[in-house]
Design a protein around this motif. Structure first.
Motif, PDB file in Angstrom:
ATOM      1  N   TYR A  35       0.744  -1.161  -0.019  1.00  0.00           N
ATOM      2  CA  TYR A  35      -0.138  -0.143   0.191  1.00  0.00           C
ATOM      3  C   TYR A  35       0.936   1.137  -0.011  1.00  0.00           C
ATOM      4  N   ALA A  36       0.811   2.078  -0.823  1.00  0.00           N
ATOM      5  CA  ALA A  36       2.028   3.184  -1.213  1.00  0.00           C
ATOM      6  C   ALA A  36       1.213   4.129  -2.238  1.00  0.00           C
ATOM      7  N   ASP A  37       1.200   5.401  -1.514  1.00  0.00           N
ATOM      8  CA  ASP A  37       0.764   6.544  -2.457  1.00  0.00           C
ATOM      9  C   ASP A  37       2.023   7.286  -2.831  1.00  0.00           C
ATOM     10  N   GLU A  38       2.163   7.086  -4.378  1.00  0.00           N
ATOM     11  CA  GLU A  38       3.328   7.638  -4.898  1.00  0.00           C
ATOM     12  C   GLU A  38       3.244   9.271  -5.312  1.00  0.00           C
ATOM     13  N   GLY A  39       4.245   9.986  -4.908  1.00  0.00           N
ATOM     14  CA  GLY A  39       4.158  11.492  -4.975  1.00  0.00           C
ATOM     15  C   GLY A  39       3.486  12.161  -4.421  1.00  0.00           C
ATOM     16  N   LEU A  40       2.850  11.755  -3.183  1.00  0.00           N
ATOM     17  CA  LEU A  40       2.118  12.532  -2.311  1.00  0.00           C
ATOM     18  C   LEU A  40       2.727  12.879  -0.885  1.00  0.00           C
ATOM     19  N   SER A  41       2.581  14.003  -0.210  1.00  0.00           N
ATOM     20  CA  SER A  41       2.742  14.407   1.042  1.00  0.00           C
ATOM     21  C   SER A  41       2.080  13.596   2.165  1.00  0.00           C
ATOM     22  N   GLY A  42       2.595  13.193   3.273  1.00  0.00           N
ATOM     23  CA  GLY A  42       1.782  12.570   4.479  1.00  0.00           C
ATOM     24  C   GLY A  42       1.075  13.364   5.147  1.00  0.00           C
ATOM     25  N   THR A  43       0.979  14.628   4.902  1.00  0.00           N
ATOM     26  CA  THR A  43       0.130  15.549   5.957  1.00  0.00           C
ATOM     27  C   THR A  43      -1.143  15.474   5.986  1.00  0.00           C
ATOM     28  N   GLN A  44      -1.834  14.911   5.034  1.00  0.00           N
ATOM     29  CA  GLN A  44      -3.326  14.717   5.039  1.00  0.00           C
ATOM     30  C   GLN A  44      -3.612  13.296   4.603  1.00  0.00           C
ATOM     31  N   ALA A  45      -4.113  12.549   5.579  1.00  0.00           N
ATOM     32  CA  ALA A  45      -4.623  11.091   5.175  1.00  0.00           C
ATOM     33  C   ALA A  45      -5.572  11.029   4.351  1.00  0.00           C
ATOM     34  N   ALA A  46      -6.603  12.244   4.156  1.00  0.00           N
ATOM     35  CA  ALA A  46      -7.831  12.213   3.293  1.00  0.00           C
ATOM     36  C   ALA A  46      -7.495  12.120   2.006  1.00  0.00           C
ATOM     37  N   LYS A  47      -6.115  12.557   1.762  1.00  0.00           N
ATOM     38  CA  LYS A  47      -5.984  12.750   0.016  1.00  0.00           C
ATOM     39  C   LYS A  47      -4.872  11.639  -0.260  1.00  0.00           C
ATOM     40  N   ARG A  48      -4.850  10.334   0.703  1.00  0.00           N
ATOM     41  CA  ARG A  48      -3.940   9.443   0.304  1.00  0.00           C
ATOM     42  C   ARG A  48      -4.852   8.195   0.234  1.00  0.00           C
ATOM     43  N   ASP A  49      -5.269   7.843  -1.019  1.00  0.00           N
ATOM     44  CA  ASP A  49      -6.162   6.917  -1.528  1.00  0.00           C
ATOM     45  C   ASP A  49      -5.476   5.479  -0.894  1.00  0.00           C
ATOM     46  N   ASP A  50      -4.220   4.969  -1.299  1.00  0.00           N
ATOM     47  CA  ASP A  50      -3.988   4.041  -0.764  1.00  0.00           C
ATOM     48  C   ASP A  50      -3.795   3.530   0.602  1.00  0.00           C
ATOM     49  N   PHE A  51      -3.568   4.657   1.436  1.00  0.00           N
ATOM     50  CA  PHE A  51      -3.492   4.585   2.749  1.00  0.00           C
ATOM     51  C   PHE A  51      -4.918   4.217   3.345  1.00  0.00           C
ATOM     52  N   LEU A  52      -5.881   4.761   2.695  1.00  0.00           N
ATOM     53  CA  LEU A  52      -7.208   4.638   3.296  1.00  0.00           C
ATOM     54  C   LEU A  52      -7.648   3.307   2.544  1.00  0.00           C
ATOM     55  N   ARG A  53      -7.215   2.682   1.736  1.00  0.00           N
ATOM     56  CA  ARG A  53      -7.596   1.530   1.236  1.00  0.00           C
ATOM     57  C   ARG A  53      -6.789   0.383   2.052  1.00  0.00           C
ATOM     58  N   MET A  54      -5.703   0.628   2.820  1.00  0.00           N
ATOM     59  CA  MET A  54      -5.097  -0.172   3.671  1.00  0.00           C
ATOM     60  C   MET A  54      -5.858  -0.216   4.976  1.00  0.00           C
ATOM     61  N   ILE A  55      -6.387   1.048   5.358  1.00  0.00           N
ATOM     62  CA  ILE A  55      -7.148   1.235   6.626  1.00  0.00           C
ATOM     63  C   ILE A  55      -8.383   0.237   6.441  1.00  0.00           C
ATOM     64  N   LYS A  56      -9.115   0.377   5.241  1.00  0.00           N
ATOM     65  CA  LYS A  56     -10.369  -0.202   5.147  1.00  0.00           C
ATOM     66  C   LYS A  56     -10.258  -1.649   4.964  1.00  0.00           C
ATOM     67  N   ASP A  57      -8.956  -2.108   4.334  1.00  0.00           N
ATOM     68  CA  ASP A  57      -8.388  -3.727   4.467  1.00  0.00           C
ATOM     69  C   ASP A  57      -8.279  -4.268   5.898  1.00  0.00           C
ATOM     70  N   CYS A  58      -7.927  -3.325   6.596  1.00  0.00           N
ATOM     71  CA  CYS A  58      -7.568  -3.825   8.127  1.00  0.00           C
ATOM     72  C   CYS A  58      -9.058  -3.919   8.688  1.00  0.00           C
ATOM     73  N   GLU A  59      -9.942  -3.023   8.594  1.00  0.00           N
ATOM     74  CA  GLU A  59     -11.060  -3.033   9.177  1.00  0.00           C
ATOM     75  C   GLU A  59     -11.800  -4.226   8.601  1.00  0.00           C
ATOM     76  N   LYS A  60     -11.718  -4.822   7.640  1.00  0.00           N
ATOM     77  CA  LYS A  60     -12.388  -6.194   6.641  1.00  0.00           C
ATOM     78  C   LYS A  60     -11.527  -7.563   7.241  1.00  0.00           C
ATOM     79  N   GLY A  61     -10.474  -7.287   8.125  1.00  0.00           N
ATOM     80  CA  GLY A  61      -9.664  -8.270   8.535  1.00  0.00           C
ATOM     81  C   GLY A  61      -8.834  -9.066   7.525  1.00  0.00           C
ATOM     82  N   LYS A  62      -8.508  -8.307   6.280  1.00  0.00           N
ATOM     83  CA  LYS A  62      -7.349  -8.666   5.324  1.00  0.00           C
ATOM     84  C   LYS A  62      -6.051  -8.697   6.038  1.00  0.00           C
ATOM     85  N   ILE A  63      -5.821  -7.812   6.990  1.00  0.00           N
ATOM     86  CA  ILE A  63      -4.494  -7.231   7.296  1.00  0.00           C
ATOM     87  C   ILE A  63      -4.581  -7.578   8.791  1.00  0.00           C
TER      88      ILE A  63
END
Length: 276
Positions: A35-63
């Motif tokens: 799960y990696a957001d290429e070319g993005l700053s880490g200051t705002q999670a809301a703009k990091r699509d892959d980061f949010l996808r990772m969190i959702k996969d954690c909630e679904k029990g995939k990680i």
């Protein structure tokens, strides 16, 4: 990754390859993906699509477990870092920060994370201030940073000089001519759309707001106000009016004569007063 420079992108590819290989070689781990957001700053999670996808996969029990290079790569915003670390901890999901050798599921992990996340956030603030200073220095020297691909009527030549794109300039002149002939911004937008003329970004639909932006932009008469807006805060990213604005005269070729541009501003004001 917080920039899109070639060096950083190579670093990005190297990190992806490193972690893919390291996890695949560890018999205790089953690879759940990168799960990696290429070319993005880490200051705002809301703009990091892959980061949010990772969190959702954690909630679904995939990680069950997350491995990342450092706290700064996870988040440069203390609030975001602690929010997601605690949410994941409640789900029984640990995060291992390799550089700091911290596992959030171990005793004392929260305290260290709080300190390191605050340091990462301050680094972002310092970086933002340095970038702001660099831009202000360029503005004082009269250096115009015009993104021509997003700006109707101009291109850059092989020497990076700003030059007029004659085909697009015809559209700009038409907009000014029709406005001074009595057409509204909405009518001009409608006419351009019906004539099949694309916008600078290739869209088929013109909007009144876009026409108004062209009519009020001083760059079309060859001048430039630099630094009109600035970021309110490194975390919020909200743009506000700047206290330091620089004007550069004859910074690039003009498409519209200055007296025509002035006349358009008077007409805009007259119509505004008439409506009110």
């Amino acid at each position: 990754m917080s920039t899109d420079s070639s060096d950083q992108l190579e670093s990005y590819k190297a990190q992806v390859a490193y972690y893919t290989d390291a996890i695949a070689k560890n018999p205790k781990l089953r690879f759940a993906g990168i799960y990696a957001d290429e070319g993005l700053s880490g200051t705002q999670a809301a703009k990091r699509d892959d980061f949010l996808r990772m969190i959702k996969d954690c909630e679904k029990g995939k990680i069950d477990y997350i491995i990342t290079k450092s706290v700064a790569r996870f988040a440069r915003n203390t609030v975001d870092a602690l929010k997601y670390i605690r949410e994941l901890k409640e789900l029984g999901i640990g995060i291992y920060f390799e550089t700091q050798n911290i596992d959030t599921m171990t005793a004392g992990g929260d305290i260290l994370i709080t300190i390191l996340a605050a340091i990462a956030e301050q680094e972002s603030r310092n970086m933002s201030e340095n970038i702001k200073w660099a831009f202000q220095k360029k503005f004082k020297e009269g250096e115009l940073m015009l993104v021509c691909s997003q700006f109707l009527g101009y291109d850059r030549d092989k020497d990076k000089n700003i030059v007029i794109n004659e085909e697009q300039a015809k559209i700009v002149r038409r907009i000014y001519r029709e406005f001074l002939s009595g057409y509204s911004c909405a009518t001009i937008a409608k006419n351009l759309t019906e004539d099949g003329i694309p916008t600078v970004t290739g869209k088929k639909q013109w909007r009144a707001s876009g026409i108004r932006n062209i009519l009020t932009n001083e760059k079309y008469f060859g001048g430039a106000y630099l630094g009109k807006t600035c970021k309110k805060d490194v975390l919020s990213k909200e743009r506000v009016a700047s206290d330091e604005v620089y004007y550069v005269e004859n910074s690039h070729p003009a498409i519209i004569p200055k007296d025509t541009w002035d006349l358009v501003q008077l007409e805009l004001e007259r119509r505004k007063d008439y409506r009110s």
